[in-house]
Design a protein around this motif. Sequence first.
Motif, PDB file in Angstrom:
ATOM      1  N   ALA A 129       0.867  -1.182   0.000  1.00 30.15           N
ATOM      2  CA  ALA A 129       0.000   0.000   0.000  1.00 30.15           C
ATOM      3  C   ALA A 129       0.899   1.225   0.000  1.00 30.15           C
ATOM      4  N   ILE A 130       0.464   2.283  -0.678  1.00 31.12           N
ATOM      5  CA  ILE A 130       1.240   3.518  -0.783  1.00 31.12           C
ATOM      6  C   ILE A 130       0.352   4.676  -0.353  1.00 31.12           C
ATOM      7  N   SER A 131       0.884   5.530   0.515  1.00 29.81           N
ATOM      8  CA  SER A 131       0.129   6.689   0.988  1.00 29.81           C
ATOM      9  C   SER A 131       0.950   7.951   0.762  1.00 29.81           C
ATOM     10  N   LEU A 132       0.322   8.969   0.173  1.00 30.90           N
ATOM     11  CA  LEU A 132       1.013  10.208  -0.192  1.00 30.90           C
ATOM     12  C   LEU A 132       0.814  11.268   0.885  1.00 30.90           C
ATOM     13  N   HIS A 133       1.940  11.864   1.323  1.00 32.32           N
ATOM     14  CA  HIS A 133       1.907  12.882   2.371  1.00 32.32           C
ATOM     15  C   HIS A 133       2.884  14.009   2.081  1.00 32.32           C
ATOM     16  N   CYS A 134       3.077  14.317   0.806  1.00 36.04           N
ATOM     17  CA  CYS A 134       4.055  15.332   0.413  1.00 36.04           C
ATOM     18  C   CYS A 134       3.356  16.528  -0.234  1.00 36.04           C
ATOM     19  N   PRO A 135       4.011  17.687  -0.228  1.00 36.47           N
ATOM     20  CA  PRO A 135       3.444  18.836  -0.934  1.00 36.47           C
ATOM     21  C   PRO A 135       3.513  18.626  -2.435  1.00 36.47           C
ATOM     22  N   LEU A 136       2.701  19.363  -3.170  1.00 34.86           N
ATOM     23  CA  LEU A 136       2.718  19.302  -4.630  1.00 34.86           C
ATOM     24  C   LEU A 136       3.714  20.324  -5.156  1.00 34.86           C
ATOM     25  N   THR A 137       4.635  19.859  -5.994  1.00 35.49           N
ATOM     26  CA  THR A 137       5.628  20.734  -6.611  1.00 35.49           C
ATOM     27  C   THR A 137       5.655  20.454  -8.113  1.00 35.49           C
ATOM     28  N   PRO A 138       6.268  21.335  -8.897  1.00 37.60           N
ATOM     29  CA  PRO A 138       6.387  21.046 -10.332  1.00 37.60           C
ATOM     30  C   PRO A 138       7.140  19.750 -10.600  1.00 37.60           C
ATOM     31  N   GLU A 139       8.051  19.383  -9.692  1.00 38.98           N
ATOM     32  CA  GLU A 139       8.878  18.193  -9.902  1.00 38.98           C
ATOM     33  C   GLU A 139       8.116  16.894  -9.645  1.00 38.98           C
ATOM     34  N   ASN A 140       7.162  16.917  -8.711  1.00 37.46           N
ATOM     35  CA  ASN A 140       6.479  15.653  -8.386  1.00 37.46           C
ATOM     36  C   ASN A 140       5.044  15.580  -8.903  1.00 37.46           C
ATOM     37  N   ARG A 141       4.634  16.525  -9.713  1.00 33.82           N
ATOM     38  CA  ARG A 141       3.277  16.480 -10.270  1.00 33.82           C
ATOM     39  C   ARG A 141       3.072  15.184 -11.047  1.00 33.82           C
ATOM     40  N   GLU A 142       1.970  14.496 -10.778  1.00 29.50           N
ATOM     41  CA  GLU A 142       1.626  13.211 -11.410  1.00 29.50           C
ATOM     42  C   GLU A 142       2.740  12.177 -11.227  1.00 29.50           C
ATOM     43  N   MET A 143       3.328  12.157 -10.022  1.00 27.44           N
ATOM     44  CA  MET A 143       4.355  11.160  -9.735  1.00 27.44           C
ATOM     45  C   MET A 143       3.776   9.746  -9.733  1.00 27.44           C
ATOM     46  N   VAL A 144       2.496   9.626  -9.406  1.00 32.00           N
ATOM     47  CA  VAL A 144       1.801   8.347  -9.536  1.00 32.00           C
ATOM     48  C   VAL A 144       1.187   8.338 -10.934  1.00 32.00           C
ATOM     49  N   ASN A 145       1.806   7.599 -11.827  1.00 26.75           N
ATOM     50  CA  ASN A 145       1.418   7.636 -13.236  1.00 26.75           C
ATOM     51  C   ASN A 145       1.478   6.227 -13.833  1.00 26.75           C
ATOM     52  N   GLU A 146       1.292   6.125 -15.119  1.00 29.68           N
ATOM     53  CA  GLU A 146       1.264   4.811 -15.768  1.00 29.68           C
ATOM     54  C   GLU A 146       2.545   4.025 -15.500  1.00 29.68           C
ATOM     55  N   LYS A 147       3.694   4.705 -15.578  1.00 27.19           N
ATOM     56  CA  LYS A 147       4.979   4.032 -15.397  1.00 27.19           C
ATOM     57  C   LYS A 147       5.177   3.572 -13.959  1.00 27.19           C
ATOM     58  N   THR A 148       4.920   4.464 -12.998  1.00 26.87           N
ATOM     59  CA  THR A 148       5.166   4.099 -11.593  1.00 26.87           C
ATOM     60  C   THR A 148       4.142   3.076 -11.103  1.00 26.87           C
ATOM     61  N   LEU A 149       2.911   3.164 -11.580  1.00 30.28           N
ATOM     62  CA  LEU A 149       1.913   2.168 -11.195  1.00 30.28           C
ATOM     63  C   LEU A 149       2.265   0.792 -11.758  1.00 30.28           C
ATOM     64  N   ALA A 150       2.814   0.765 -12.962  1.00 28.35           N
ATOM     65  CA  ALA A 150       3.223  -0.507 -13.563  1.00 28.35           C
ATOM     66  C   ALA A 150       4.380  -1.140 -12.789  1.00 28.35           C
ATOM     67  N   ALA A 151       5.170  -0.296 -12.115  1.00 30.16           N
ATOM     68  CA  ALA A 151       6.308  -0.794 -11.327  1.00 30.16           C
ATOM     69  C   ALA A 151       5.878  -1.345  -9.970  1.00 30.16           C
ATOM     70  N   CYS A 152       4.636  -1.088  -9.583  1.00 35.23           N
ATOM     71  CA  CYS A 152       4.144  -1.523  -8.267  1.00 35.23           C
ATOM     72  C   CYS A 152       3.779  -3.012  -8.289  1.00 35.23           C
ATOM     73  N   LYS A 153       3.641  -3.568  -7.090  1.00 37.60           N
ATOM     74  CA  LYS A 153       3.100  -4.918  -6.956  1.00 37.60           C
ATOM     75  C   LYS A 153       1.669  -4.942  -7.503  1.00 37.60           C
ATOM     76  N   ARG A 154       1.282  -6.022  -8.109  1.00 37.73           N
ATOM     77  CA  ARG A 154      -0.107  -6.147  -8.556  1.00 37.73           C
ATOM     78  C   ARG A 154      -1.001  -6.229  -7.321  1.00 37.73           C
ATOM     79  N   GLY A 155      -2.063  -5.438  -7.318  1.00 37.89           N
ATOM     80  CA  GLY A 155      -2.969  -5.421  -6.182  1.00 37.89           C
ATOM     81  C   GLY A 155      -2.614  -4.402  -5.124  1.00 37.89           C
TER      82      GLY A 155
END
Length: 312
Positions: A198-224
């Motif tokens: 499980a992943i929980s986000l607790h960071c501020p939004l910056t130009p560098e991390n906008r849409e950090m959870v995206n197609e590529k990073t989600l594909a790198a996660c464990k299934r489920g």
Amino acid sequence: MSARRTIVVTGADLASQALELLKDFEVVYAGKTPQEADLIALCKQHDPVGMIVRYGKVPGSVMDAAPSLRVISKHGSGTDTIDKEAAKARGIEVRAAVGANAAAVAEQALALLLACAKSVVQLDKRMHAGHWDKATHKSVELHGRTIGLVGLGAIGQRFARMCDAMGMKVIGFDPFAKDLPSYIRVVDLDTIWRESDAISLHCPLTPENREMVNEKTLAACKRGVIIVNTARGGLIDEAALLQALRSGQVFAAGLDSFAVEPMAAPHPFHGEANIVLSPHIGGVTGDAYVNMGVGAAQNVLAVLEKVAATAR
């Protein structure tokens, strides 16, 4: 214009404890949904020395309408709705009530995590419809699972303590965090995606991390994997998350913030069985309302006192 100096609040109210601190000022409210034009008009009318930001955005145009403005104080911890570069260029200090809503937001994150893992919303609907799914349903047990936290400030650390108490393994990413408790294993982002159940986000939004959870990073996660966001909606590519949910790559998502707020209907998330939604109310409790108001007022007073001392 009032003889007293003015504080503009970009909201309809402020806790009485905060108003007591600001009793020597004229407090003017911009309403529940202030727009840029509304704030410009108020600033031109009252020329405030301070602003407490609850709702709406504060761009440079609003600051230009208030030549006496010296401090913009966030009623909470996230300052992404304030143009900080514009404020710096105009000599206006931006402050946040850091930690004032930490308990409230961490509890909301835990509620969303548990709702996802235990299928609370779906089972509630089934029960109300007269069903009894004990023989067919299996929930996710969080004990022994790995929770990955992005952001280890006051909220992230409080949430980490809750997860540790449930027997979860806690890993976290935050390049600015120091002196962390031993139960948080600090890792890089690639490890967060790769190892977390499980992943929980607790960071501020910056130009560098906008849409950090995206197609590529989600594909790198464990299934489920389970995704929880009580931070800022812009951290997630919502279309990519929806696709991952429908494919089963993401088991469920608990979301309290969104790319566009308020969420307009219809929205692609509406009706999706594996998304638990709440209207960005993680920090909206009676206690947090007081804490954020008092913290914001104290920040206004501290900056104005500093300005006065410099002028003496």
